[in-house]
Design a protein around this motif. Structure first.
Motif, PDB file in Angstrom:
ATOM      1  N   GLY A  76       0.796  -1.217   0.000  1.00 50.31           N
ATOM      2  CA  GLY A  76       0.000   0.000   0.000  1.00 50.31           C
ATOM      3  C   GLY A  76       0.824   1.259   0.000  1.00 50.31           C
ATOM      4  O   GLY A  76       2.047   1.244  -0.137  1.00 50.31           O
ATOM      5  N   CYS A  77       0.121   2.387   0.166  1.00 49.02           N
ATOM      6  CA  CYS A  77       0.751   3.708   0.135  1.00 49.02           C
ATOM      7  C   CYS A  77       0.053   4.598   1.153  1.00 49.02           C
ATOM      8  O   CYS A  77      -1.179   4.652   1.190  1.00 49.02           O
ATOM      9  N   THR A  78       0.854   5.276   1.965  1.00 49.19           N
ATOM     10  CA  THR A  78       0.327   6.269   2.892  1.00 49.19           C
ATOM     11  C   THR A  78       0.951   7.606   2.541  1.00 49.19           C
ATOM     12  O   THR A  78       2.174   7.722   2.486  1.00 49.19           O
ATOM     13  N   LEU A  79       0.113   8.603   2.299  1.00 46.90           N
ATOM     14  CA  LEU A  79       0.593   9.942   1.993  1.00 46.90           C
ATOM     15  C   LEU A  79       0.225  10.830   3.187  1.00 46.90           C
ATOM     16  O   LEU A  79      -0.952  10.990   3.509  1.00 46.90           O
ATOM     17  N   LEU A  80       1.244  11.349   3.856  1.00 47.04           N
ATOM     18  CA  LEU A  80       1.046  12.260   4.979  1.00 47.04           C
ATOM     19  C   LEU A  80       1.282  13.674   4.464  1.00 47.04           C
ATOM     20  O   LEU A  80       2.414  14.059   4.190  1.00 47.04           O
ATOM     21  N   ALA A  81       0.199  14.416   4.304  1.00 47.65           N
ATOM     22  CA  ALA A  81       0.266  15.756   3.711  1.00 47.65           C
ATOM     23  C   ALA A  81       0.320  16.826   4.788  1.00 47.65           C
ATOM     24  O   ALA A  81      -0.310  16.690   5.839  1.00 47.65           O
ATOM     25  N   GLU A  82       1.076  17.874   4.512  1.00 48.50           N
ATOM     26  CA  GLU A  82       1.078  19.026   5.417  1.00 48.50           C
ATOM     27  C   GLU A  82      -0.319  19.631   5.478  1.00 48.50           C
ATOM     28  O   GLU A  82      -0.768  20.083   6.519  1.00 48.50           O
ATOM     29  N   SER A  83      -0.999  19.631   4.338  1.00 47.72           N
ATOM     30  CA  SER A  83      -2.374  20.103   4.229  1.00 47.72           C
ATOM     31  C   SER A  83      -2.948  19.464   2.972  1.00 47.72           C
ATOM     32  O   SER A  83      -2.237  19.292   1.984  1.00 47.72           O
ATOM     33  N   ALA A  84      -4.217  19.097   3.017  1.00 45.81           N
ATOM     34  CA  ALA A  84      -4.849  18.466   1.854  1.00 45.81           C
ATOM     35  C   ALA A  84      -6.342  18.762   1.848  1.00 45.81           C
ATOM     36  O   ALA A  84      -6.965  18.902   2.900  1.00 45.81           O
ATOM     37  N   VAL A  85      -6.898  18.831   0.643  1.00 49.73           N
ATOM     38  CA  VAL A  85      -8.324  19.079   0.481  1.00 49.73           C
ATOM     39  C   VAL A  85      -8.756  18.505  -0.870  1.00 49.73           C
ATOM     40  O   VAL A  85      -7.967  18.479  -1.818  1.00 49.73           O
ATOM     41  N   ALA A  86      -9.997  18.033  -0.952  1.00 50.21           N
ATOM     42  CA  ALA A  86     -10.535  17.551  -2.225  1.00 50.21           C
ATOM     43  C   ALA A  86     -10.597  18.724  -3.195  1.00 50.21           C
ATOM     44  O   ALA A  86     -10.902  19.860  -2.802  1.00 50.21           O
ATOM     45  N   VAL A  87     -10.296  18.480  -4.476  1.00 44.77           N
ATOM     46  CA  VAL A  87     -10.291  19.548  -5.474  1.00 44.77           C
ATOM     47  C   VAL A  87     -11.630  20.286  -5.481  1.00 44.77           C
ATOM     48  O   VAL A  87     -11.667  21.516  -5.576  1.00 44.77           O
ATOM     49  N   GLY A  88     -12.726  19.577  -5.330  1.00 45.86           N
ATOM     50  CA  GLY A  88     -14.046  20.214  -5.323  1.00 45.86           C
ATOM     51  C   GLY A  88     -14.267  21.149  -4.154  1.00 45.86           C
ATOM     52  O   GLY A  88     -15.164  21.993  -4.182  1.00 45.86           O
ATOM     53  N   GLU A  89     -13.468  21.018  -3.114  1.00 45.59           N
ATOM     54  CA  GLU A  89     -13.624  21.845  -1.919  1.00 45.59           C
ATOM     55  C   GLU A  89     -12.571  22.954  -1.832  1.00 45.59           C
ATOM     56  O   GLU A  89     -12.512  23.667  -0.830  1.00 45.59           O
ATOM     57  N   ILE A  90     -11.755  23.094  -2.856  1.00 46.48           N
ATOM     58  CA  ILE A  90     -10.652  24.060  -2.785  1.00 46.48           C
ATOM     59  C   ILE A  90     -11.206  25.478  -2.869  1.00 46.48           C
ATOM     60  O   ILE A  90     -11.749  25.897  -3.852  1.00 46.48           O
ATOM     61  N   ASP A  91     -11.093  26.178  -1.773  1.00 39.01           N
ATOM     62  CA  ASP A  91     -11.530  27.566  -1.761  1.00 39.01           C
ATOM     63  C   ASP A  91     -10.482  28.449  -1.097  1.00 39.01           C
ATOM     64  O   ASP A  91     -10.609  29.661  -1.091  1.00 39.01           O
ATOM     65  N   HIS A  92      -9.461  27.848  -0.565  1.00 35.27           N
ATOM     66  CA  HIS A  92      -8.456  28.636   0.136  1.00 35.27           C
ATOM     67  C   HIS A  92      -7.141  28.751  -0.629  1.00 35.27           C
ATOM     68  O   HIS A  92      -6.161  29.247  -0.098  1.00 35.27           O
ATOM     69  N   LEU A  93      -7.123  28.345  -1.891  1.00 35.74           N
ATOM     70  CA  LEU A  93      -5.889  28.439  -2.676  1.00 35.74           C
ATOM     71  C   LEU A  93      -5.477  29.899  -2.871  1.00 35.74           C
ATOM     72  O   LEU A  93      -4.298  30.230  -2.738  1.00 35.74           O
ATOM     73  N   ALA A  94      -6.444  30.772  -3.134  1.00 40.07           N
ATOM     74  CA  ALA A  94      -6.117  32.196  -3.324  1.00 40.07           C
ATOM     75  C   ALA A  94      -5.496  32.776  -2.050  1.00 40.07           C
ATOM     76  O   ALA A  94      -4.550  33.564  -2.125  1.00 40.07           O
TER      77      ALA A  94
END
Length: 133
Positions: A76-94
């Protein structure tokens, strides 16, 4: 149909994905890589980018990650992200882009400024990749 394996995407806030998947494309620091079942063991850092997950049911899901690392083993694979969000929920990129601009402008030395400018470049590239024109 490809063989399924366990994939987990974890951020400090929550567990975003924990399921059987066919493949995962991750934005590794050295370039994008596709992980499938029985992948050779690898640990890699993750740069800001999009993680594309193809579930065992054949559905495709996309998540934006802002750094971290991935631990890949044959099972398997485990990805530990500093921060993550579903593309459909991305509102804080700006907001993240504005903060990166401020960090670059406020940098006290060249090394800090260069690092902030690289992060800003990655974020603006990411913005162009996921947001409609």
């Amino acid at each position: 149909m490809a063989e399924a394996f366990k994939f987990e995407l974890v951020s400090p806030e929550r567990l975003l994905v924990s399921e059987q998947v066919e493949s995962v494309v991750i934005p590794g620091a050295e370039g994008e890589m596709t992980v499938m079942a029985h992948h050779a063991p690898v640990m890699t850092t993750i740069k800001p980018g999009v993680v594309t997950v193809k579930t065992a049911a054949g559905k495709e899901e996309r998540y934006v990650v802002f750094g971290g690392f991935a631990d890949i083993v044959p099972a398997g694979c485990t990805l530990l992200a500093e921060s993550a969000v579903a593309v459909g929920e991305i509102d804080h990129l700006a907001r993240r882009i504005q903060e990166a601009r401020e960090d670059a402008a406020d940098a006290k030395d060249d090394q800090t400024r260069t690092k902030a400018e690289q992060f800003l470049s990655q974020l603006t590239t990411l913005e162009g990749a996921i947001l409609p024109a």
